[in-house]
Design a protein around this motif. Sequence first.
Motif, PDB file in Angstrom:
ATOM      1  N   GLU A 274      91.733  59.212  19.513  1.00  0.00           N
ATOM      2  CA  GLU A 274      92.324  59.509  20.810  1.00  0.00           C
ATOM      3  C   GLU A 274      92.621  60.999  20.950  1.00  0.00           C
ATOM      4  OE1 GLU A 274      93.524  58.710  24.645  1.00  0.00           O
ATOM      5  OE2 GLU A 274      92.619  57.298  23.215  1.00  0.00           O
ATOM      6  N   ALA A 275      93.101  61.610  19.870  1.00  0.00           N
ATOM      7  CA  ALA A 275      93.374  63.052  19.897  1.00  0.00           C
ATOM      8  C   ALA A 275      92.093  63.834  20.159  1.00  0.00           C
ATOM      9  CB  ALA A 275      94.004  63.482  18.578  1.00  0.00           C
ATOM     10  N   ILE A 276      91.000  63.404  19.540  1.00  0.00           N
ATOM     11  CA  ILE A 276      89.719  64.066  19.750  1.00  0.00           C
ATOM     12  C   ILE A 276      89.249  63.880  21.191  1.00  0.00           C
ATOM     13  CG2 ILE A 276      87.275  64.028  19.124  1.00  0.00           C
ATOM     14  CD1 ILE A 276      88.208  63.245  16.279  1.00  0.00           C
ATOM     15  N   GLU A 277      89.364  62.638  21.708  1.00  0.00           N
ATOM     16  CA  GLU A 277      88.919  62.364  23.069  1.00  0.00           C
ATOM     17  C   GLU A 277      89.699  63.178  24.094  1.00  0.00           C
ATOM     18  OE1 GLU A 277      88.816  58.269  24.112  1.00  0.00           O
ATOM     19  OE2 GLU A 277      87.358  57.723  22.572  1.00  0.00           O
ATOM     20  N   GLN A 278      91.013  63.318  23.874  1.00  0.00           N
ATOM     21  CA  GLN A 278      91.837  64.065  24.817  1.00  0.00           C
ATOM     22  C   GLN A 278      91.804  65.566  24.566  1.00  0.00           C
ATOM     23  OE1 GLN A 278      95.766  62.832  25.860  1.00  0.00           O
ATOM     24  NE2 GLN A 278      95.423  60.694  25.316  1.00  0.00           N
ATOM     25  N   GLY A 279      91.303  65.965  23.414  1.00  0.00           N
ATOM     26  CA  GLY A 279      91.345  67.377  23.070  1.00  0.00           C
ATOM     27  C   GLY A 279      92.753  67.856  22.793  1.00  0.00           C
ATOM     28  N   ILE A 280      93.598  66.950  22.340  1.00  0.00           N
ATOM     29  CA  ILE A 280      94.992  67.271  22.026  1.00  0.00           C
ATOM     30  C   ILE A 280      95.106  67.478  20.524  1.00  0.00           C
ATOM     31  CG2 ILE A 280      97.382  66.439  22.026  1.00  0.00           C
ATOM     32  CD1 ILE A 280      96.369  67.092  24.795  1.00  0.00           C
ATOM     33  N   PRO A 281      95.586  68.634  20.062  1.00  0.00           N
ATOM     34  CA  PRO A 281      95.701  68.833  18.613  1.00  0.00           C
ATOM     35  C   PRO A 281      96.733  67.891  18.000  1.00  0.00           C
ATOM     36  CG  PRO A 281      96.763  70.638  19.802  1.00  0.00           C
ATOM     37  CD  PRO A 281      96.045  69.817  20.821  1.00  0.00           C
ATOM     38  N   ALA A 282      96.326  67.161  16.980  1.00  0.00           N
ATOM     39  CA  ALA A 282      97.221  66.257  16.253  1.00  0.00           C
ATOM     40  C   ALA A 282      96.920  66.376  14.763  1.00  0.00           C
ATOM     41  CB  ALA A 282      97.044  64.822  16.745  1.00  0.00           C
ATOM     42  N   PRO A 283      97.073  67.590  14.195  1.00  0.00           N
ATOM     43  CA  PRO A 283      96.659  67.804  12.804  1.00  0.00           C
ATOM     44  C   PRO A 283      97.475  67.024  11.790  1.00  0.00           C
ATOM     45  CG  PRO A 283      97.844  69.720  13.632  1.00  0.00           C
ATOM     46  CD  PRO A 283      97.597  68.827  14.806  1.00  0.00           C
ATOM     47  N   VAL A 284      98.762  66.846  12.007  1.00  0.00           N
ATOM     48  CA  VAL A 284      99.601  66.158  11.025  1.00  0.00           C
ATOM     49  C   VAL A 284      99.170  64.705  10.894  1.00  0.00           C
ATOM     50  CG1 VAL A 284     101.943  65.398  10.494  1.00  0.00           C
ATOM     51  CG2 VAL A 284     101.558  67.717  11.334  1.00  0.00           C
ATOM     52  N   MET A 285      99.041  64.020  12.035  1.00  0.00           N
ATOM     53  CA  MET A 285      98.662  62.610  11.993  1.00  0.00           C
ATOM     54  C   MET A 285      97.247  62.446  11.450  1.00  0.00           C
ATOM     55  SD  MET A 285     100.407  60.972  15.419  1.00  0.00           S
ATOM     56  CE  MET A 285      99.798  62.170  16.592  1.00  0.00           C
TER      57      MET A 285
END
Length: 323
Positions: A274-285
């Motif tokens: 989902e982070a990839i699809e939205q382009g939202i950085p979520a490095p920790v998760m």
Amino acid sequence: MLRRHDCCDTQDVIPEESSMEFGLVGLGRMGGNMARRLARKGMRIALHNRSHEVSAAIAAETGHLACASLADLVAALQAPRIVWLMLPAGEATEQALQALAPLLGAGDLVVDGANAYYKDDQRHAAMMAAHGIDYADAGVSGGVWGLENGYCIMFGGSEAAAARLQPYMEALAPTPTEGWLHTGPVGSGHFVKMVHNGIEYGMMQALAEGFALMKNKPGFDLDVGAIAELWRHGSVVRSWLLDLSADFLAQDPALETIQPFVADSGEGRWTALEAIEQGIPAPVMSLALMMRFASQGKGDYAAKMLAKMRQGFGGHAIKGTEK
């Protein structure tokens, strides 16, 4: 007047007036305890599990009705029915929905309460709507402690579905007014639960890394059990995860009997996608998910490659395996 269902064991005789509308399918760790909590709240429901022995045992314990098949469960419920699934995501859930569609009728409601991908919910809702059947998705958190403490439930679906489910949410949650939320349309419940589990991955990884640093620090001989207990009181990192950590570290701070293998349920993968699809950085998760893969041995070949490359360019020694 009494009536006896074909699906019940011989001891299952119930008053005509105590007709049920709610059936629970899937009685694993979560589903079984949810059935027990509903019984404690005075609710009587129908049960079905792949292993009928499990259904019968929980029915004998709770007073619920054990049904040998999905058809028996549907027949035991008064319309409009609610059938709540607590099955593994994927084939098991798909098969159950396919089997239920022709058995249920217009106005009935199906709830997927296990871990599921929210996009699957949207597809399942459309499939059930073709039969006039309503659909809701519920993300349930609380683990094995939910029986005593109540469950945190986030669910998506229509307003009508939410109204029908409210009495059950109030019974399953920690209190009638806390621990449950109608999050929005179909799919939103499992979407919120997906993000919840992604955060959980990150929190667990941070605690694990921090305690590893302290446990392995030479010269200090730190008591990690005492530190975990200390942080439970007044610290900004206090949490239920820390409470659980303090409990097991007090008993076994070295954890020498535990294999360093951590499974992933699928929620972390969906969160990273989902982070990839939205382009939202979520490095920790995302990195917490990668560390779980590493614990499963899926990084072993890459580590071997790294060791051989270091040997190749620098002559560095490598550790071989004993045959």
